[in-house]
Design a protein around this motif. Sequence first.
Motif, PDB file in Angstrom:
ATOM      1  N   UNK A  14     -17.192  11.420  -0.204  1.00 36.60           N
ATOM      2  CA  UNK A  14     -16.640  10.084  -0.431  1.00 36.60           C
ATOM      3  C   UNK A  14     -15.594   9.812   0.649  1.00 36.60           C
ATOM      4  N   UNK A  15     -15.960   9.106   1.716  1.00 34.21           N
ATOM      5  CA  UNK A  15     -14.947   8.732   2.706  1.00 34.21           C
ATOM      6  C   UNK A  15     -14.135   7.559   2.165  1.00 34.21           C
ATOM      7  N   UNK A  16     -12.854   7.534   2.494  1.00 38.41           N
ATOM      8  CA  UNK A  16     -12.022   6.432   2.019  1.00 38.41           C
ATOM      9  C   UNK A  16     -11.054   5.983   3.100  1.00 38.41           C
ATOM     10  N   UNK A  18      -8.055   2.864   3.266  1.00 35.67           N
ATOM     11  CA  UNK A  18      -7.294   1.738   2.694  1.00 35.67           C
ATOM     12  C   UNK A  18      -7.859   1.271   1.345  1.00 35.67           C
ATOM     13  N   UNK A  19      -8.211   2.223   0.502  1.00 35.22           N
ATOM     14  CA  UNK A  19      -8.678   1.881  -0.848  1.00 35.22           C
ATOM     15  C   UNK A  19      -7.617   2.254  -1.853  1.00 35.22           C
ATOM     16  N   UNK A  20      -7.381   1.399  -2.842  1.00 37.69           N
ATOM     17  CA  UNK A  20      -6.448   1.760  -3.916  1.00 37.69           C
ATOM     18  C   UNK A  20      -6.989   2.957  -4.709  1.00 37.69           C
ATOM     19  N   UNK A  21      -6.082   3.751  -5.245  1.00 40.55           N
ATOM     20  CA  UNK A  21      -6.454   4.932  -6.023  1.00 40.55           C
ATOM     21  C   UNK A  21      -7.396   4.559  -7.166  1.00 40.55           C
ATOM     22  N   UNK A  22      -7.176   3.412  -7.801  1.00 41.82           N
ATOM     23  CA  UNK A  22      -8.016   3.008  -8.935  1.00 41.82           C
ATOM     24  C   UNK A  22      -9.490   2.884  -8.540  1.00 41.82           C
ATOM     25  N   UNK A  23      -9.767   2.401  -7.351  1.00 41.23           N
ATOM     26  CA  UNK A  23     -11.154   2.266  -6.891  1.00 41.23           C
ATOM     27  C   UNK A  23     -11.763   3.652  -6.656  1.00 41.23           C
ATOM     28  N   UNK A  24     -11.003   4.543  -6.050  1.00 38.53           N
ATOM     29  CA  UNK A  24     -11.490   5.901  -5.815  1.00 38.53           C
ATOM     30  C   UNK A  24     -11.716   6.608  -7.152  1.00 38.53           C
ATOM     31  N   UNK A  25     -10.814   6.392  -8.099  1.00 38.69           N
ATOM     32  CA  UNK A  25     -10.968   6.974  -9.441  1.00 38.69           C
ATOM     33  C   UNK A  25     -12.286   6.541 -10.070  1.00 38.69           C
ATOM     34  N   UNK A  48      -5.164   8.017   8.452  1.00 35.70           N
ATOM     35  CA  UNK A  48      -4.152   8.618   9.321  1.00 35.70           C
ATOM     36  C   UNK A  48      -3.082   7.613   9.749  1.00 35.70           C
ATOM     37  N   UNK A  49      -3.465   6.356   9.894  1.00 32.14           N
ATOM     38  CA  UNK A  49      -2.521   5.337  10.354  1.00 32.14           C
ATOM     39  C   UNK A  49      -1.866   4.585   9.196  1.00 32.14           C
ATOM     40  N   UNK A  50      -2.145   4.986   7.969  1.00 32.94           N
ATOM     41  CA  UNK A  50      -1.602   4.320   6.781  1.00 32.94           C
ATOM     42  C   UNK A  50      -1.013   5.362   5.828  1.00 32.94           C
ATOM     43  N   UNK A  51       0.200   5.831   6.112  1.00 32.66           N
ATOM     44  CA  UNK A  51       0.779   6.930   5.323  1.00 32.66           C
ATOM     45  C   UNK A  51       0.949   6.613   3.840  1.00 32.66           C
ATOM     46  N   UNK A  52       1.085   5.344   3.479  1.00 29.96           N
ATOM     47  CA  UNK A  52       1.247   5.016   2.062  1.00 29.96           C
ATOM     48  C   UNK A  52      -0.036   5.312   1.282  1.00 29.96           C
ATOM     49  N   UNK A  53      -1.186   5.021   1.853  1.00 26.01           N
ATOM     50  CA  UNK A  53      -2.462   5.341   1.195  1.00 26.01           C
ATOM     51  C   UNK A  53      -2.671   6.857   1.154  1.00 26.01           C
ATOM     52  N   UNK A  54      -2.344   7.510   2.256  1.00 26.70           N
ATOM     53  CA  UNK A  54      -2.504   8.970   2.312  1.00 26.70           C
ATOM     54  C   UNK A  54      -1.667   9.649   1.241  1.00 26.70           C
ATOM     55  N   UNK A  58      -2.882  11.944  -1.918  1.00 23.86           N
ATOM     56  CA  UNK A  58      -2.391  13.317  -2.143  1.00 23.86           C
ATOM     57  C   UNK A  58      -1.902  13.479  -3.574  1.00 23.86           C
ATOM     58  N   UNK A  59      -1.091  12.523  -4.020  1.00 27.86           N
ATOM     59  CA  UNK A  59      -0.556  12.611  -5.388  1.00 27.86           C
ATOM     60  C   UNK A  59      -1.673  12.583  -6.429  1.00 27.86           C
ATOM     61  N   UNK A  60      -2.653  11.741  -6.208  1.00 29.04           N
ATOM     62  CA  UNK A  60      -3.691  11.549  -7.222  1.00 29.04           C
ATOM     63  C   UNK A  60      -4.780  12.628  -7.201  1.00 29.04           C
ATOM     64  N   UNK A  61      -5.076  13.193  -6.029  1.00 27.58           N
ATOM     65  CA  UNK A  61      -6.291  14.001  -5.927  1.00 27.58           C
ATOM     66  C   UNK A  61      -6.114  15.429  -5.428  1.00 27.58           C
ATOM     67  N   UNK A  62      -4.917  15.863  -5.041  1.00 28.48           N
ATOM     68  CA  UNK A  62      -4.814  17.197  -4.446  1.00 28.48           C
ATOM     69  C   UNK A  62      -5.049  18.355  -5.393  1.00 28.48           C
TER      70      UNK A  62
END
Length: 89
Positions: A14-16, A18-25, A48-54, A58-62
């Motif tokens: 699943x490549x992602x 700039x997707x919100x965590x809810x969509x990935x969930x 890599x260029x959007x640290x807020x999404x990264x 990390x918080x949601x999926x690590x």
Amino acid sequence: MVMEQDKKLVSVIVPTYCRPVAIIERAIASIAAQTYERVEIILVDDNAEHPEYRENNRRAFSNRDQLVLIENEKNLGGALSRNAGIVAS
């Protein structure tokens, strides 16, 4: 009858970007709801260029069972992110 441990492991990549965590969930829940049980999910973070999404990813999926989180060092796009997931599978 094939025993569960004898079944092949299927990797779902699943490549992602700039997707919100809810969509990935939702995507992960859909994969987990399948009847085939020997599945690993490889989430390839291409933010890599959007640290807020990264950081959100990390918080949601690590620390999830059956989920591997890969972080691209630079933005690679969808095709190369899928290739990174294949290499990790």
